[in-house]
Write a protein that holds these residues in place. Structure first.
Motif, PDB file in Angstrom:
ATOM      1  N   ARG A 112     -62.043  16.634   7.252  1.00 18.21           N
ATOM      2  CA  ARG A 112     -60.692  17.188   7.324  1.00 18.21           C
ATOM      3  C   ARG A 112     -60.221  17.265   8.773  1.00 18.21           C
ATOM      4  NH1 ARG A 112     -59.866  23.095   5.120  1.00 18.21           N
ATOM      5  NH2 ARG A 112     -60.932  22.137   3.335  1.00 18.21           N
ATOM      6  N   ILE A 113     -61.117  17.630   9.699  1.00 21.44           N
ATOM      7  CA  ILE A 113     -60.771  17.684  11.116  1.00 21.44           C
ATOM      8  C   ILE A 113     -60.369  16.299  11.611  1.00 21.44           C
ATOM      9  CG2 ILE A 113     -61.721  18.062  13.420  1.00 21.44           C
ATOM     10  CD1 ILE A 113     -63.427  20.290  12.238  1.00 21.44           C
ATOM     11  N   TYR A 114     -61.133  15.285  11.203  1.00 19.74           N
ATOM     12  CA  TYR A 114     -60.813  13.909  11.580  1.00 19.74           C
ATOM     13  C   TYR A 114     -59.440  13.510  11.040  1.00 19.74           C
ATOM     14  CZ  TYR A 114     -60.972   8.801  11.487  1.00 19.74           C
ATOM     15  OH  TYR A 114     -60.664   7.474  11.634  1.00 19.74           O
ATOM     16  N   ARG A 115     -59.198  13.830   9.786  1.00 17.27           N
ATOM     17  CA  ARG A 115     -57.921  13.472   9.166  1.00 17.27           C
ATOM     18  C   ARG A 115     -56.757  14.180   9.844  1.00 17.27           C
ATOM     19  NH1 ARG A 115     -59.351  14.566   4.483  1.00 17.27           N
ATOM     20  NH2 ARG A 115     -58.454  16.646   4.229  1.00 17.27           N
ATOM     21  N   GLN A 116     -56.945  15.443  10.192  1.00 15.22           N
ATOM     22  CA  GLN A 116     -55.882  16.186  10.856  1.00 15.22           C
ATOM     23  C   GLN A 116     -55.554  15.576  12.217  1.00 15.22           C
ATOM     24  OE1 GLN A 116     -57.462  20.166  10.817  1.00 15.22           O
ATOM     25  NE2 GLN A 116     -56.554  20.668   8.848  1.00 15.22           N
ATOM     26  N   GLY A 117     -56.578  15.199  12.977  1.00 16.60           N
ATOM     27  CA  GLY A 117     -56.339  14.573  14.269  1.00 16.60           C
ATOM     28  C   GLY A 117     -55.576  13.269  14.138  1.00 16.60           C
ATOM     29  N   ALA A 118     -55.939  12.479  13.131  1.00 14.92           N
ATOM     30  CA  ALA A 118     -55.258  11.208  12.910  1.00 14.92           C
ATOM     31  C   ALA A 118     -53.796  11.418  12.528  1.00 14.92           C
ATOM     32  CB  ALA A 118     -55.983  10.415  11.819  1.00 14.92           C
ATOM     33  N   VAL A 119     -53.550  12.385  11.645  1.00 14.62           N
ATOM     34  CA  VAL A 119     -52.178  12.652  11.197  1.00 14.62           C
ATOM     35  C   VAL A 119     -51.324  13.179  12.340  1.00 14.62           C
ATOM     36  CG1 VAL A 119     -50.767  14.084   9.680  1.00 14.62           C
ATOM     37  CG2 VAL A 119     -52.839  13.017   8.794  1.00 14.62           C
ATOM     38  N   VAL A 120     -51.897  14.085  13.143  1.00 15.31           N
ATOM     39  CA  VAL A 120     -51.149  14.663  14.265  1.00 15.31           C
ATOM     40  C   VAL A 120     -50.637  13.570  15.197  1.00 15.31           C
ATOM     41  CG1 VAL A 120     -51.446  15.960  16.411  1.00 15.31           C
ATOM     42  CG2 VAL A 120     -52.181  16.957  14.248  1.00 15.31           C
ATOM     43  N   ASN A 121     -51.496  12.623  15.547  1.00 13.27           N
ATOM     44  CA  ASN A 121     -51.081  11.573  16.488  1.00 13.27           C
ATOM     45  C   ASN A 121     -50.237  10.500  15.809  1.00 13.27           C
ATOM     46  OD1 ASN A 121     -51.014  10.770  19.157  1.00 13.27           O
ATOM     47  ND2 ASN A 121     -52.789   9.435  18.976  1.00 13.27           N
ATOM     48  N   ALA A 122     -50.549  10.188  14.570  1.00 16.09           N
ATOM     49  CA  ALA A 122     -49.775   9.167  13.865  1.00 16.09           C
ATOM     50  C   ALA A 122     -48.334   9.597  13.646  1.00 16.09           C
ATOM     51  CB  ALA A 122     -50.429   8.834  12.520  1.00 16.09           C
ATOM     52  N   LEU A 123     -48.101  10.914  13.531  1.00 16.05           N
ATOM     53  CA  LEU A 123     -46.749  11.434  13.301  1.00 16.05           C
ATOM     54  C   LEU A 123     -46.043  11.838  14.595  1.00 16.05           C
ATOM     55  CD1 LEU A 123     -47.260  13.642  10.101  1.00 16.05           C
ATOM     56  CD2 LEU A 123     -46.294  11.344  10.272  1.00 16.05           C
TER      57      LEU A 123
END
Length: 211
Positions: A112-123
């Motif tokens: 979940r931490i990995y996914r959150q980091g990816a979403v934060v930067n992708a958006l």
């Protein structure tokens, strides 16, 4: 493919930009202080995965389309801002870790931490704007297909950023671990982490179109 002098010049310019703490570094440091080195490193990998989305978008020309459309830009901006603000509120409202525990009891899983980091930067529309403005400066049509050069330079940038962000994560995680048994510090670092997420969210919301 970019030639060696171009790659060297690009790497020097990229490192000069990467080592200066920006929103992504603040996000990673906040995560590391609050949840430890491993969470910080995984978060850094997630952030760079989000960066890869922007590199691919710049390579395919999608970034130019998003940045030229006020509607698409606003959707991306507000989605990213809302996501960060929600993360900040959740962090601030989470139970304070007990002074006797070694880790945060309700720390989210690494996936979940990995996914959150990816979403934060992708958006983050600012990331899209950065890659669209920075990468073409080192692209030379005579050195091969433009898309291949753009992709290569983007991957080099992400590789360097991963090393730099990883160093920040290790340093911040070590500092957080040193004071882990202090309940007051645990509460303060939780407040700081949540505050950083909120500030980044507000900052993302305030990014003007065409900036």
């Amino acid at each position: 493919m970019p030639d060696l002098p171009t790659l060297l010049a690009f790497s020097v310019a990229a490192l000069a930009l990467i080592v200066i703490p920006g929103p992504s570094v603040l996000y990673i440091v906040a995560r590391s202080l609050h949840q430890g080195r491993r969470a910080g490193l995984v978060s850094a990998l997630g952030v760079q995965t989000g960066g890869l989305v922007h590199v691919l978008a710049a390579t395919l020309g999608v970034s130019a389309l998003v940045l030229s459309s006020a509607l698409l830009f606003s959707v991306l901006k507000w989605a990213g801002a809302a996501y960060l603000i929600v993360l900040g509120l959740r962090t601030l409202r989470a139970p304070t870790p007990d002074a006797l525990t070694v880790t945060v009891p309700d720390a989210p899983p690494l996936t979940r931490i990995y996914r959150q980091g990816a979403v934060v930067n992708a958006l983050n529309p600012k990331t899209a704007l950065f890659f669209l403005a920075f990468l073409p400066q080192f692209v030379h049509p005579g050195h091969g297909p433009v898309w291949a050069q753009t992709l290569t330079l983007g991957l080099v940038f992400l590789g360097l950023a991963t090393l730099s962000d990883g160093a920040y994560a290790l340093l911040a995680g070590s500092l957080g671990r040193r004071w882990q048994g202090n309940r007051v510090f645990a509460r303060r670092q939780q407040q700081v982490s949540g505050g950083v997420y909120l500030v980044l969210g507000v900052g993302t919301a305030l990014i003007p179109h065409g900036s």
